[in-house]
Motif scaffolding. Structure first.
Motif, mmCIF file in Angstrom:
data_model
loop_
_atom_site.group_PDB
_atom_site.id
_atom_site.type_symbol
_atom_site.label_atom_id
_atom_site.label_comp_id
_atom_site.label_asym_id
_atom_site.label_seq_id
_atom_site.Cartn_x
_atom_site.Cartn_y
_atom_site.Cartn_z
ATOM 1 N N UNK A 132 13.544 -1.964 -19.931
ATOM 2 C CA UNK A 132 14.052 -3.000 -19.535
ATOM 3 C C UNK A 132 12.888 -4.130 -18.896
ATOM 4 N N UNK A 133 11.971 -3.253 -18.289
ATOM 5 C CA UNK A 133 10.982 -4.058 -17.702
ATOM 6 C C UNK A 133 9.766 -3.116 -17.181
ATOM 7 N N UNK A 134 8.657 -3.676 -16.753
ATOM 8 C CA UNK A 134 7.562 -2.708 -16.188
ATOM 9 C C UNK A 134 7.429 -2.807 -14.718
ATOM 10 N N UNK A 135 7.438 -1.710 -14.048
ATOM 11 C CA UNK A 135 7.152 -1.832 -12.644
ATOM 12 C C UNK A 135 5.778 -1.449 -12.359
ATOM 13 N N UNK A 136 5.247 -1.564 -11.158
ATOM 14 C CA UNK A 136 3.833 -0.965 -10.768
ATOM 15 C C UNK A 136 3.962 -0.058 -9.802
ATOM 16 N N UNK A 137 3.305 0.869 -9.714
ATOM 17 C CA UNK A 137 3.001 1.996 -8.762
ATOM 18 C C UNK A 137 2.544 1.285 -7.524
ATOM 19 N N UNK A 138 3.229 1.384 -6.521
ATOM 20 C CA UNK A 138 2.765 0.671 -5.374
ATOM 21 C C UNK A 138 2.369 1.792 -3.997
ATOM 22 N N UNK A 139 3.008 3.033 -4.173
ATOM 23 C CA UNK A 139 2.445 4.039 -3.383
ATOM 24 C C UNK A 139 2.668 5.301 -3.761
ATOM 25 N N UNK B 119 7.754 2.111 -6.190
ATOM 26 C CA UNK B 119 7.729 1.266 -7.563
ATOM 27 C C UNK B 119 7.904 -0.148 -6.923
ATOM 28 N N UNK B 120 6.972 -1.154 -7.433
ATOM 29 C CA UNK B 120 7.305 -2.674 -7.047
ATOM 30 C C UNK B 120 7.626 -3.177 -8.300
ATOM 31 N N UNK B 121 8.855 -3.859 -8.144
ATOM 32 C CA UNK B 121 9.550 -4.636 -9.473
ATOM 33 C C UNK B 121 10.644 -5.645 -8.948
ATOM 34 N N UNK B 122 11.113 -6.622 -9.623
ATOM 35 C CA UNK B 122 12.101 -7.391 -9.260
ATOM 36 C C UNK B 122 13.241 -6.700 -9.434
ATOM 37 N N UNK B 123 13.236 -5.484 -10.342
ATOM 38 C CA UNK B 123 14.491 -4.938 -10.546
ATOM 39 C C UNK B 123 15.208 -4.236 -9.406
ATOM 40 N N UNK B 124 14.317 -4.238 -8.220
ATOM 41 C CA UNK B 124 14.588 -3.432 -6.891
ATOM 42 C C UNK B 124 15.813 -4.055 -6.449
ATOM 43 N N UNK B 125 15.811 -5.429 -6.345
ATOM 44 C CA UNK B 125 16.970 -6.249 -6.053
ATOM 45 C C UNK B 125 18.397 -5.808 -6.288
ATOM 46 N N UNK B 126 18.328 -5.407 -7.898
ATOM 47 C CA UNK B 126 19.555 -4.950 -8.235
ATOM 48 C C UNK B 126 20.026 -3.318 -8.473
ATOM 49 N N UNK B 127 19.090 -2.654 -7.416
ATOM 50 C CA UNK B 127 19.320 -1.384 -7.695
ATOM 51 C C UNK B 127 20.298 -1.107 -6.511
ATOM 52 N N UNK B 128 20.664 0.477 -6.274
ATOM 53 C CA UNK B 128 21.049 0.951 -4.989
ATOM 54 C C UNK B 128 20.814 2.344 -4.952
#
Length: 194
Positions: A7-14, A26-35
């Motif tokens: 779906x997309x790439x994320x970036x390891x933030x920590x 993981x940093x990603x705009x997808x975070x807004x759609x997760x639960x």
């Protein structure tokens, strides 16, 4: 269950070690759609969301997962292929992917050919995981078709879209990847060996 369509790439933030566990943020705009409790494949490894905010989420990999996959090679800033679990009744655009990595493999060659790329991989044959030409393989969560198959190696062809929208553009000779072999092929191989 997944399809192997990233779906997309994320970036390891920590990354935080706690005993034998590794907590990955993981940093990603997808975070807004997760639960919380949702399954997400990370380079093909199915992990559960344990916390999140608007821009990041955290998952935990246990020691067994770290021993059997390439997640233990991730560093802060690395890209990660992401796919949420498929929705029942949706099209299966890739192939049946469980998010259960069978073993790791190593990239042995990268060849550009007229706008596409051919990648070759080797893996430990002791596990007897099968590949067949024109069969399916999942590399870091990406559903692909095997081009050439041998006892402990295979190659795949990558189109420009896949090259640009997955981790494939970061692979070099020596890159360690997660491999999930075709689930149907694994069952057939086990039955034939019985």
């Amino acid at each position: 269950m997944f399809t192997g369509i990233i779906e997309t790439l994320g970036e390891v933030a920590d990354l935080k070690k706690e005993g034998g566990n590794l907590h990955m943020t993981i940093a990603t705009p997808l975070a807004q759609e997760l639960k919380i409790d949702q399954s997400v494949a990370h380079n093909g490894v199915c992990l559960t969301v344990v916390s999140l905010d608007e821009t990041t989420y955290t998952v935990t990999a246990i020691e067994e997962t770290l021993e059997k996959t390439a997640l233990n090679t991730l560093q802060v800033g690395d890209q990660v292929n992401l796919e949420r679990a498929m929705i029942l009744g949706s099209r299966l655009d890739g192939h049946i992917v469980q998010g259960h990595v069978d073993q790791t493999g190593v990239c042995t060659a990268v060849d550009e050919k007229d706008g596409s790329w051919f990648y070759s991989f080797e893996y430990d044959p002791a596990t007897k995981n099968p590949t067949i030409e024109k069969g399916s393989i999942t590399i870091d969560g990406t559903s692909l078709t095997v081009v050439d198959s041998a006892r402990n190696s295979f190659s795949v062809a990558i189109i420009p879209y896949t090259y640009e929208h997955t981790r494939f553009n970061t692979y070099t000779v020596g890159t360690v990847v997660n491999l999930e072999f075709d689930v149907i092929g694994k069952y057939v191989a086990k039955l034939m060996g019985s």
